[in-house]
Enzyme design. Structure first.
Site, PDB file in Angstrom:
ATOM      1  N   GLU A 104       8.762  -7.830   5.942  1.00 17.16           N
ATOM      2  CA  GLU A 104       7.485  -8.093   5.289  1.00 17.16           C
ATOM      3  C   GLU A 104       7.618  -7.595   3.855  1.00 17.16           C
ATOM      4  OE1 GLU A 104       4.156  -5.792   6.755  1.00 17.16           O
ATOM      5  OE2 GLU A 104       5.411  -4.076   7.215  1.00 17.16           O
ATOM      6  N   LYS A 141      -1.478   1.011  10.963  1.00 14.61           N
ATOM      7  CA  LYS A 141      -1.837   1.040   9.538  1.00 14.61           C
ATOM      8  C   LYS A 141      -2.258   2.467   9.204  1.00 14.61           C
ATOM      9  CE  LYS A 141      -4.107  -2.018   6.224  1.00 14.61           C
ATOM     10  NZ  LYS A 141      -2.995  -2.217   5.315  1.00 14.61           N
ATOM     11  N   ARG A 175      -7.990  -3.449  14.985  1.00 15.28           N
ATOM     12  CA  ARG A 175      -6.715  -2.889  14.501  1.00 15.28           C
ATOM     13  C   ARG A 175      -6.870  -1.410  14.144  1.00 15.28           C
ATOM     14  NH1 ARG A 175      -3.523  -5.872   9.698  1.00 15.28           N
ATOM     15  NH2 ARG A 175      -5.140  -4.899   8.442  1.00 15.28           N
TER      16      ARG A 175
HETATM   17  N1  PMP Z   1       1.965  -5.627   5.470  1.00 14.94           N
HETATM   18  C1  PMP Z   1       1.597  -4.442   4.944  1.00 14.94           C
HETATM   19  C2  PMP Z   1       2.597  -3.352   4.876  1.00 14.94           C
HETATM   20  C3  PMP Z   1       0.283  -4.249   4.486  1.00 14.94           C
HETATM   21  O1  PMP Z   1      -0.080  -3.072   3.991  1.00 14.94           O
HETATM   22  C4  PMP Z   1      -0.634  -5.315   4.578  1.00 14.94           C
HETATM   23  C5  PMP Z   1      -2.053  -5.116   4.134  1.00 14.94           C
HETATM   24  N2  PMP Z   1      -2.168  -4.793   2.787  1.00 14.94           N
HETATM   25  C6  PMP Z   1      -0.200  -6.546   5.091  1.00 14.94           C
HETATM   26  C7  PMP Z   1       1.098  -6.660   5.542  1.00 14.94           C
HETATM   27  C8  PMP Z   1      -1.134  -7.704   5.200  1.00 14.94           C
HETATM   28  O2  PMP Z   1      -2.064  -7.469   6.239  1.00 14.94           O
HETATM   29  P1  PMP Z   1      -3.550  -8.031   6.186  1.00 14.94           P
HETATM   30  O3  PMP Z   1      -3.446  -9.513   6.132  1.00 14.94           O
HETATM   31  O4  PMP Z   1      -4.161  -7.539   7.443  1.00 14.94           O
HETATM   32  O5  PMP Z   1      -4.185  -7.464   4.975  1.00 14.94           O
END
Ligand code: PMP
Length: 289
Positions: free
Chosen positions: A182, A149, A50
């Site tokens: 989200e 990200k 990622r």
């Molecule tokens: N959405 C956002 C905006 C995030 O920053 C994160 C991670 N903190 C997630 C979802 C969750 O992703 P992950 O399971 O890869 O940590």
């Protein structure tokens, strides 16, 4: 504490970046949040994939190879003697003159921090978490794809401030079509008729590593079907259960939205099963995946 920065492990006090780093000047860069459980780094390859995809999409050329970064993460965890760590892997655009162009920065700055995190108080995992729906929508895919990200987290931070102002820890963010997207730092699932439903990534969200782990590993192991489907706020209130996922949050049940108690006010049975399966799979006795 030792921080890995551009090839060297240095004491926290000496781990500094330039004020001319475009990561600071413009939020130009990418990052990952990763967990180590009992000395084993959870889904490291998925996080590296990622990170590289995020870097590619902002045309950031990495200074280190993927294997060198993997090694840096392992070294930092080992150097801090922290078998249970929250790892922050950051690649900034690097130092350059003032001005937005990223192509004036010859070398990105790569940082690995292995610290700890307690995102939400422990009792919220037992009793469930209240959240709000943020008024501010998630930034649209056409503007800045949330699947990247990046170091630009102000959209999420401003929604987080809405949550804190309302006295809760997390906010559900809608996309600009009014669909559930989200949260500020977590993905969202609902449970309906024994099935999990979560918005597809093209609704404009980060494809969370924990989200994938729930969909591809935990739910199938428990015989629970998963569906990716767009839905709206009304569907949250008619759902049987709602839970959030994230590297820092892990799996946490939601029991109140905008002050309205949800279901019977307790963490639902499917959420509890997923939380237990999560713990089992990251425990030191579980086979490495
Ligand atoms: N959405 C956002 C905006 C995030 O920053 C994160 C991670 N903190 C997630 C979802 C969750 O992703 P992950 O399971 O890869 O940590």
């Amino acid at each position: 504490m030792k921080i890995w920065i551009d090839g060297a492990l240095v004491d926290k006090e000496h781990a500094t970046v330039s004020v001319y780093d475009h990561g600071i000047l413009y939020g130009d860069g990418v990052f990952e949040g990763i967990r180590a459980y009992s000395g084993r780094i959870f889904k490291l390859q998925t996080h590296l994939d990622r990170l590289l995809a995020s870097a590619k999409s902002i045309r950031l050329t990495m200074h280190y190879t993927e294997r060198e970064i993997e090694q840096a993460v392992r070294e930092t965890v080992a150097a801090n003697g922290s078998p249970d760590a929250y790892i922050r892997l950051v690649v900034t655009r690097g130092v350059g003159p003032l001005g937005l162009s990223p192509f004036t920065c010859p070398r990105p700055c790569t940082i690995v921090i292995a610290d700890r995190i307690q995102l939400y108080p422990k009792e919220l995992y037992e009793n469930g978490m209240p959240v709000i729906v943020a008024r501010r929508p998630r930034i649209p895919v056409e503007c800045l794809d949330p699947s990247v990200k990046s170091l630009n987290y102000l959209n999420n931070i401003l929604a987080k401030i809405e949550a804190i102002d309302a006295g809760v820890h997390e906010a559900i963010m809608l996309n600009t079509d009014g669909e559930v997207c989200e949260c500020t730092g977590d993905n969202i699932f609902l449970v309906m008729g024994g099935r999990l439903v979560t918005p597809p990534t093209n609704a404009g969200l980060l494809d969370g590593v924990t989200r994938r782990f729930v969909m591809d590993t935990l739910a199938p192991a428990l015989g629970i079907a998963v569906e990716e489907r767009r839905f709206r706020i009304e569907d949250l209130f008619t759902a049987d259960e709602v839970f959030l996922t994230g590297t820092a949050a892990e799996v946490i049940g939601v029991t109140r939205i905008d002050g309205e108690q949800f279901g019977d006010g307790a963490v639902g049975p499917i959420t509890l099963q997923l939380m237990a399966e999560f713990r089992r799979r990251v425990s030191k006795d579980a086979p490495e995946d």
